[in-house]
Motif scaffolding. Structure first.
Motif, PDB file in Angstrom:
ATOM      1  N   THR A  74       2.438  -0.439   4.047  1.00 45.05           N
ATOM      2  CA  THR A  74       1.797  -1.644   4.584  1.00 45.05           C
ATOM      3  C   THR A  74       1.784  -2.740   3.524  1.00 45.05           C
ATOM      4  OG1 THR A  74       0.314  -0.283   5.944  1.00 45.05           O
ATOM      5  CG2 THR A  74      -0.376  -2.561   5.527  1.00 45.05           C
ATOM      6  N   TYR A  82     -10.585   3.031 -12.491  1.00 47.40           N
ATOM      7  CA  TYR A  82     -10.716   1.948 -11.514  1.00 47.40           C
ATOM      8  C   TYR A  82     -12.026   1.200 -11.756  1.00 47.40           C
ATOM      9  CZ  TYR A  82      -7.366   4.871  -8.871  1.00 47.40           C
ATOM     10  OH  TYR A  82      -6.292   5.621  -8.466  1.00 47.40           O
ATOM     11  N   ALA A 142     -13.855   5.435   3.796  1.00 48.47           N
ATOM     12  CA  ALA A 142     -13.939   6.379   2.672  1.00 48.47           C
ATOM     13  C   ALA A 142     -15.353   6.443   2.100  1.00 48.47           C
ATOM     14  CB  ALA A 142     -12.947   5.977   1.578  1.00 48.47           C
ATOM     15  N   LEU A 143     -15.990   5.286   1.943  1.00 49.29           N
ATOM     16  CA  LEU A 143     -17.289   5.264   1.276  1.00 49.29           C
ATOM     17  C   LEU A 143     -18.444   5.441   2.251  1.00 49.29           C
ATOM     18  CD1 LEU A 143     -16.837   2.474  -1.434  1.00 49.29           C
ATOM     19  CD2 LEU A 143     -16.700   4.954  -1.703  1.00 49.29           C
ATOM     20  N   LEU A 152     -12.697   9.064  -3.948  1.00 56.43           N
ATOM     21  CA  LEU A 152     -12.763   8.672  -2.531  1.00 56.43           C
ATOM     22  C   LEU A 152     -11.763   7.548  -2.230  1.00 56.43           C
ATOM     23  CD1 LEU A 152     -16.644   8.644  -1.939  1.00 56.43           C
ATOM     24  CD2 LEU A 152     -14.978  10.241  -0.918  1.00 56.43           C
ATOM     25  N   VAL A 153     -11.683   6.578  -3.144  1.00 56.51           N
ATOM     26  CA  VAL A 153     -10.775   5.444  -2.923  1.00 56.51           C
ATOM     27  C   VAL A 153      -9.317   5.906  -2.984  1.00 56.51           C
ATOM     28  CG1 VAL A 153      -9.953   3.299  -3.976  1.00 56.51           C
ATOM     29  CG2 VAL A 153     -12.412   3.677  -3.661  1.00 56.51           C
ATOM     30  N   LYS A 154      -9.010   6.736  -3.975  1.00 52.23           N
ATOM     31  CA  LYS A 154      -7.638   7.256  -4.084  1.00 52.23           C
ATOM     32  C   LYS A 154      -7.261   8.030  -2.819  1.00 52.23           C
ATOM     33  CE  LYS A 154      -3.793   8.793  -6.165  1.00 52.23           C
ATOM     34  NZ  LYS A 154      -2.635   7.902  -6.427  1.00 52.23           N
ATOM     35  N   LEU A 174     -10.163  -6.994  -2.069  1.00 49.17           N
ATOM     36  CA  LEU A 174      -9.557  -5.724  -2.485  1.00 49.17           C
ATOM     37  C   LEU A 174      -8.443  -5.890  -3.506  1.00 49.17           C
ATOM     38  CD1 LEU A 174      -9.655  -3.709   0.828  1.00 49.17           C
ATOM     39  CD2 LEU A 174     -11.298  -3.765  -1.047  1.00 49.17           C
ATOM     40  N   LEU A 194       0.842  -1.197   0.000  1.00 45.40           N
ATOM     41  CA  LEU A 194       0.000   0.000   0.000  1.00 45.40           C
ATOM     42  C   LEU A 194       0.879   1.250   0.000  1.00 45.40           C
ATOM     43  CD1 LEU A 194      -2.733  -1.065   2.621  1.00 45.40           C
ATOM     44  CD2 LEU A 194      -2.668  -1.445   0.153  1.00 45.40           C
ATOM     45  N   LEU A 196      -8.953  -3.795  -6.464  1.00 47.44           N
ATOM     46  CA  LEU A 196      -8.575  -2.376  -6.488  1.00 47.44           C
ATOM     47  C   LEU A 196      -7.249  -2.179  -7.204  1.00 47.44           C
ATOM     48  CD1 LEU A 196      -9.293  -0.763  -3.018  1.00 47.44           C
ATOM     49  CD2 LEU A 196     -10.460  -0.362  -5.200  1.00 47.44           C
ATOM     50  N   LEU A 207      -9.965   1.216   5.593  1.00 50.11           N
ATOM     51  CA  LEU A 207      -9.791   2.481   4.868  1.00 50.11           C
ATOM     52  C   LEU A 207     -10.895   2.665   3.824  1.00 50.11           C
ATOM     53  CD1 LEU A 207      -5.898   2.501   4.283  1.00 50.11           C
ATOM     54  CD2 LEU A 207      -7.197   4.061   5.765  1.00 50.11           C
ATOM     55  N   LEU A 250     -14.507  -0.163 -10.061  1.00 47.70           N
ATOM     56  CA  LEU A 250     -14.978  -0.207  -8.674  1.00 47.70           C
ATOM     57  C   LEU A 250     -16.217  -1.066  -8.473  1.00 47.70           C
ATOM     58  CD1 LEU A 250     -14.235   3.426  -7.516  1.00 47.70           C
ATOM     59  CD2 LEU A 250     -12.836   1.377  -7.302  1.00 47.70           C
ATOM     60  N   THR A 302      -1.459   3.293  -9.168  1.00 54.81           N
ATOM     61  CA  THR A 302      -1.835   4.519  -8.452  1.00 54.81           C
ATOM     62  C   THR A 302      -2.395   4.246  -7.059  1.00 54.81           C
ATOM     63  OG1 THR A 302      -4.065   4.543  -9.380  1.00 54.81           O
ATOM     64  CG2 THR A 302      -2.355   5.735 -10.610  1.00 54.81           C
ATOM     65  N   LEU A 303      -2.620   2.979  -6.722  1.00 54.10           N
ATOM     66  CA  LEU A 303      -3.159   2.657  -5.393  1.00 54.10           C
ATOM     67  C   LEU A 303      -2.227   1.760  -4.594  1.00 54.10           C
ATOM     68  CD1 LEU A 303      -6.915   1.993  -6.317  1.00 54.10           C
ATOM     69  CD2 LEU A 303      -5.927   4.057  -5.297  1.00 54.10           C
ATOM     70  N   ASP A 362      -5.148 -11.291   7.387  1.00 59.85           N
ATOM     71  CA  ASP A 362      -3.920 -10.503   7.257  1.00 59.85           C
ATOM     72  C   ASP A 362      -4.172  -9.064   7.696  1.00 59.85           C
ATOM     73  OD1 ASP A 362      -1.252  -9.792   5.932  1.00 59.85           O
ATOM     74  OD2 ASP A 362      -2.655  -8.552   4.783  1.00 59.85           O
ATOM     75  N   MET A 378     -14.031   6.884  -7.412  1.00 61.69           N
ATOM     76  CA  MET A 378     -12.592   6.752  -7.667  1.00 61.69           C
ATOM     77  C   MET A 378     -11.802   7.723  -6.796  1.00 61.69           C
ATOM     78  SD  MET A 378     -12.437   6.306 -11.850  1.00 61.69           S
ATOM     79  CE  MET A 378     -10.650   6.566 -11.925  1.00 61.69           C
ATOM     80  N   ASP A 382       1.372   3.545   1.991  1.00 61.21           N
ATOM     81  CA  ASP A 382       2.076   3.901   3.229  1.00 61.21           C
ATOM     82  C   ASP A 382       3.102   2.845   3.626  1.00 61.21           C
ATOM     83  OD1 ASP A 382       0.579   1.794   4.136  1.00 61.21           O
ATOM     84  OD2 ASP A 382      -0.462   2.895   5.722  1.00 61.21           O
ATOM     85  N   GLY A 429      -2.769  -6.321   6.933  1.00 55.85           N
ATOM     86  CA  GLY A 429      -2.750  -5.378   5.808  1.00 55.85           C
ATOM     87  C   GLY A 429      -4.083  -5.367   5.071  1.00 55.85           C
ATOM     88  N   LYS A 430      -4.680  -6.545   4.935  1.00 56.89           N
ATOM     89  CA  LYS A 430      -5.988  -6.610   4.278  1.00 56.89           C
ATOM     90  C   LYS A 430      -7.051  -5.950   5.154  1.00 56.89           C
ATOM     91  CE  LYS A 430      -9.521  -9.707   2.455  1.00 56.89           C
ATOM     92  NZ  LYS A 430      -9.901 -10.984   1.844  1.00 56.89           N
ATOM     93  N   TYR A 478      -0.097  -5.748   1.950  1.00 53.49           N
ATOM     94  CA  TYR A 478      -1.412  -6.368   1.816  1.00 53.49           C
ATOM     95  C   TYR A 478      -1.196  -7.777   1.291  1.00 53.49           C
ATOM     96  CZ  TYR A 478      -6.026  -7.250  -0.320  1.00 53.49           C
ATOM     97  OH  TYR A 478      -7.228  -7.780  -0.682  1.00 53.49           O
ATOM     98  N   ALA A 509      -8.458   7.710   0.105  1.00 51.73           N
ATOM     99  CA  ALA A 509      -8.365   6.825   1.276  1.00 51.73           C
ATOM    100  C   ALA A 509      -7.035   6.090   1.315  1.00 51.73           C
ATOM    101  CB  ALA A 509      -9.522   5.820   1.259  1.00 51.73           C
ATOM    102  N   LEU A 510      -6.599   5.594   0.166  1.00 57.73           N
ATOM    103  CA  LEU A 510      -5.401   4.758   0.164  1.00 57.73           C
ATOM    104  C   LEU A 510      -4.128   5.561  -0.036  1.00 57.73           C
ATOM    105  CD1 LEU A 510      -6.536   1.591  -1.832  1.00 57.73           C
ATOM    106  CD2 LEU A 510      -6.355   1.895   0.633  1.00 57.73           C
TER     107      LEU A 510
END
Lengths: 459, 459
Positions: A170, B185, B445-446, A441-443, A187, A166, A190, B441, B187, A197-198, B432, A439, A168, B434-435, A172, A445-446
Motif C-alpha cells: 500500500t 521506535y 493494534a493498540l 504491537l505496531v510491528k 503516522l 507499507l 512511525l 491498523l 512511539l 522495518t515498518l 489518502d 513496539m 503489504d 493509504g493513510k 501511504y 500490525a503493519l
C-alpha cells in the motif's frame, strides 16, 4: 504470526521483479557485505510498491537501502532476501524558496540537496560527515542527527510530509508542505527512525532554513563541562547572530587529534580538560566576531584559566573545525576501536563523563575513552583506546559502564546512530517493557509477516 | 473486532474505581455537555493505569479530558462511558534551567508552566489564547500550535519524553530528556495528536526556550499576502533578534476588530488589503526597534503604498496585539459563526484566499469570510459572516470551497484544532486511503476493543 521462511523460486522472482522495474535494475551484485539474492533499483514510488507487493505475495523479505553509510548494520542482508535500493529515486522535485521547503525523493544525497538549497540561500538544517553519500531517505529512516540538532532538531523535526510504501505494498501518501497538520494520526513519525522495518520511505517534504551570511568561531579551552555549558548558554542568549554549532572535545581527543594534525604547543594549549568549539552564524561578520569576543571575555571573567583562539579567517575557522571532523585519527591510532553514541541530559554531562572515565579505567587493565560530541544537545560519541572488536565479556562490561546510568536520568544509549543489528540485543533488555510491548504491537500490525528488514531493531 | 457495547453494573464499577483513585475522586457531575456516567480524577500514572485496567476488563469506554478547551468536540461523552480527567495530575515535577527542559504532569495548565519557566528566563516555546485553562496533556494530545510554531514547531516538536497509559492499562514510559534518541521506535508520536484515541498521556518532558529580554512590534498595512510574506522573509533574515510572531489580518477582520476596539482613521488606515503584525524578540530594545524600522523601510521601498505603525511603548505593543487576540468581536457580530482552521503552504496563500473569497461569495447570496492567522506557518483561521450553525447543505458547500484545493498543494483542512467529532466525516472522505488504512491498523493494534475515546478521529 510470521510466515515460515519461504524458499522463493529465484528465477520466477527475478522475472517478476524485472517486469516491474526493468531488467537492468535487477542485479546480482550487491557488494561484499550483502548476501541477498538480488539488488533491485526501483525508479518511482509506484515501482517500489510493485516490488513490495510481489515480495509480500511470495513471502520474500526486503532490506531497504539508502546511501549505505549507517553504523549499526541496518542494511545487512542474507540469502532469501532482496535489497531494495532507493538510489535511482534521486530527484529534487521542487524547492519552494519563499516557503523554505523542498520536495525530494528518498535517494537524494544530503550534499546534493545542500547545494541545491544553497542556490536560494537555504540549507536543510541538518548536516553530518557522510553528507556526500548519505541519502535523505536513509537519514529519515534512521532519524539522523548531526551538529545542528540543538537548533533545528533531528531529521524527524525536518520532515513536513512523507510518502512511503507499507509492507503489504500500500502507498501511504501525506505530502503536506505545512508544519501545522492535525488531520488524523501523523503516522509519518512511525517511519522516521524505524530503519525500514515498518515500510519504505520514498519521498519527503523537508523544511529548509536560511543560511547565515557569516560565521564566527572560537575554540575555548575550559576547566570543566560545566564551564562549556555556561559558554553555550551565553551563545544561546547572544543578541547578535545565533548559535550554529557547539562541539565538545575532551582532553584525550584533542591531544591525539591536534598532534596528529601538527598543531604545536604553546601556540595552542592542549592541557585543558575540555575544548569547546563554538560557532555563531549571522549577517554581519564584524558583529559576530564581537559577539564571540564577548563570550570569550565573559568566560575568562568566570574561569581565569580558560584559553581561547578566535578564528581570524575562514581558513583558520576551517582548521579549527577540522579538529572535530577528523575522527579518522582515532581509528588510525586504534584500528576498529569500538565506538558508542549516547545522549545525556546537559546537566548530567560532567558527572556522566567522570563516571565513564573512572568506570572504564577499572576494566581489563584500564580503558581510556576518547569523548567528543554535540555538547549543546548532549550527544556524546565515545571511542575506546583499544583495537576492536572487543570480546563479548569485555563488550558487556563496557556497555554496563556506559549505558547503565542513562535510563535513570532520561538519556539514550543510541543517540543518532540507530539500533540496526548492533544494538538490538541491548534494546531488548534495557527498554521499558511498555515501550517494547507497544513496539511489538505496531510491528505486528503493519508487518505481520516480518518481511521488512527483519532482524533489525526488533528480534 | 470491537466488543459489543457493554452494559456495566454502574454500582460495581463505581466501587471498583473508588477503590483505586479514592471515593472523592469519582464524581457524578461532569458538566452540562457530558453524558458520561462518571467523572474519574486519578492522581498519578499508576492510578490512571488502574482505572484503564478496570475499564478494559469491563469493556467500559473512556473519554480522556484535559482543560476542556478544544474546539472540535474531542471530549464529548455518552452514557456507558466514563470521563477521565487529568486535572489532578498538575505538578511541575522539575525544571532543569541549564538544559532548558521541564518535566510536567499532564494536568498542568500552560500558563502555570509559562510562569514557572519564566522564573528561569525560559518559556515553553508555545503559546495560545486558552493558556489559562488548556493543559499540557491536552495540548500534547491535540498537537497544539499557536503563534510561535514557525520558530519552535508545534507541540509535537516540544516533547522530548513521554509517559502514557495504553488502552489495556500498560504503562508506556519513555521519559527521555534529550532531543537525540534513536533507541527503537519513537512511539510517543503516536499519542501526540491522537486526541486520546490510542492511550492517555500522563507525563511529559518538554523543551523550553530562552525568553527574549525585549520585543519590538510593527503593524504593516500591505497591498497583498505576497508583500506580507516578503516582510516576514526580511524579519527571518534579520541580523538582530529573531522573528517572534507574524500574524496576518485580512481587511474585513481588521476593519471589524479595529472599529470595535475604537481605533479611528486616519491615524490608523483600515483600507489596506492585509495587515501584518510582526514582532521581533531579542536582547537590546533600541537594536530591535532599529531592525523593525529597517524592515518597514525596505517594505516601503518595494511597496510605496504600504503603511505602518511601530509600537512606541509596551502599552502600544499590547494594543496592537489585542487586535489579533480579540477574536471575540467576530462572534459578537455573528453569534455562533462557523469557523475553519486550515494550513496553506506559504506560496499558495495569496491565491488560496482569493479562491476562498470568490468561492464563498457565490454561495447562498454571498458569504464574506474573516481571514486571519499565523502567516509565517501558513495557518489561516476563517470565520464566516453568518450566524451558526449552517444547514448541512450549506456546510458542505463551504467545506468544498475551503477544503478542496488544500490536498493538491499539500495543505491541511485541520491545522491546529484537531478532528474530534467535528471533522471526522471529512477526514474519512478526503484522506489518502493509504493513510486511512495505516490509521486503522494502528488503532486496531493498540485499541482493538475501541475503548479509548470512541467516535473521535476515526469512526
Amino acid at each position: 504470526m510470521a510466515r515460515p521462511p519461504s524458499t522463493p523460486d529465484l528465477q520466477a522472482l527475478r522475472h517478476a521483479l524485472s517486469a516491474v522495474v526493468g531488467a537492468p535494475y535487477v542485479r546480482d551484485a550487491v557488494g561484499p557485505d550483502h548476501m541477498a539474492d538480488f539488488l533491485v533499483l526501483p525508479g518511482s514510488t509506484a515501482e517500489v510498491a510493485a516490488v513490495v507487493t510481489i515480495c509480500h505475495a511470495q513471502g520474500v523479505s526486503i532490506v531497504p537501502q539508502g546511501g549505505h553509510t549507517g553504523l549499526v548494520g541496518g542494511c545487512q542482508s542474507h540469502p532469501g532476501q532482496i535489497v531494495l535500493s532507493l538510489t535511482r529515486m534521486a530527484q529534487i522535485e521542487a524547492i519552494y524558496p519563499d516557503e523554505r521547503v523542498a520536495v525530494v525523493q528518498a535517494g537524494v544525497a544530503l550534499e546534493i540537496l545542500q547545494n541545491a538549497a544553497l542556490a536560494y540561500g537555504l540549507e536543510p538544517g541538518i548536516d553530518l560527515a557522510a553528507r556526500g553519500t548519505a541519502t535523505i531517505g536513509g537519514m529519515v529512516s534512521t532519524n539522523a542527527g548531526g551538529i545542528m540538532a540543538h537548533r533545528y532538531g533531528v531529521m524527524r523535526h525536518r520532515v513536513l510530509g512523507m510518502e512511503a510504501v507499507l509492507p503489504d505494498g500500500t502507498i501511504y501518501s501525506d505530502m503536506t508542505r505545512v508544519v501545522k497538520n492535525t488531520a488524523g494520526y501523523d503516522l509519518k513519525h512511525l517511519f522516521v527512525g524505524a530503519e525500514g522495518t515498518l515500510g519504505i520511505v520514498t519521498r519527503v517534504v523537508l523544511k529548509l532554513e536560511p543560511v547565515p551570511q557569516s560565521t564566527a568561531t572560537v575554540m575555548l579551552g575550559l576547566p570543566s563541562a560545566a564551564a562549556a555549558l555556561e559558554a553555550i548558554s551565553l551563545a544561546l542568549r547572544s543578541d547578535v547572530g545565533h548559535l550554529r554549532a557547539a562541539e565538545g572535545l575532551w582532553q584525550p581527543y584533542i591531544q591525539l587529534t591536534a598532534r596528529a594534525q601538527g598543531w604545536a604547543e604553546p601556540s595552542f594549549p592542549l592541557d585543558q580538560p575540555i575544548c569547546l568549539l563554538l560557532m555563531l552564524g549571522g549577517g554581519n561578520q564584524a558583529d559576530l566576531t564581537e559577539a564571540i569576543e564577548q563570550i570569550f571575555g565573559a568566560t575568562l571573567d568566570r574561569h581565569p584559566t580558560a584559553t581561547g583562539i578566535i578564528a581570524a579567517s575562514q581558513r583558520q575557522e576551517a582548521d579549527l573545525w577540522r579538529l572535530r571532523e577528523d575522527t579518522d585519527q582515532l581509528y588510525r591510532a586504534h584500528p576498529g576501536a569500538p565506538s558508542y553514541d549516547v545522549s545525556v541530559p546537559l546537566s548530567e554531562i560532567g558527572a556522566y563523563v567522570d563516571h565513564v572515565v573512572n568506570g572504564l579505567a577499572g576494566i581489563d587493565g584500564g580503558i581510556a575513552p576518547f569523548v567528543f560530541g554535540h555538547l549543546a544537545d548532549g550527544n556524546l560519541h565515545i571511542v575506546l583506546n583499544r583495537n576492536g572488536p572487543l570480546t563479548a565479556d569485555l563488550s558487556r562490561a563496557v556497555e554496563e559502564v556506559l549505558y547503565t546510568p542513562l535510563r535513570a536520568f532520561g538519556g539514550s544509549f543510541s543517540a543518532e546512530h540507530g539500533v540496526g543489528v548492533k544494538r538490538m540485543s541491548y534494546l531488548g533488555t534495557a527498554t521499558d517493557p511498555g515501550k517494547l510491548r507497544a513496539m511489538a504491537l505496531v510491528k505486528q500490525a503493519l508487518d505481520p509477516d516480518r518481511l521488512m528488514n527483519p532482524g533489525k531493531v526488533l528480534p
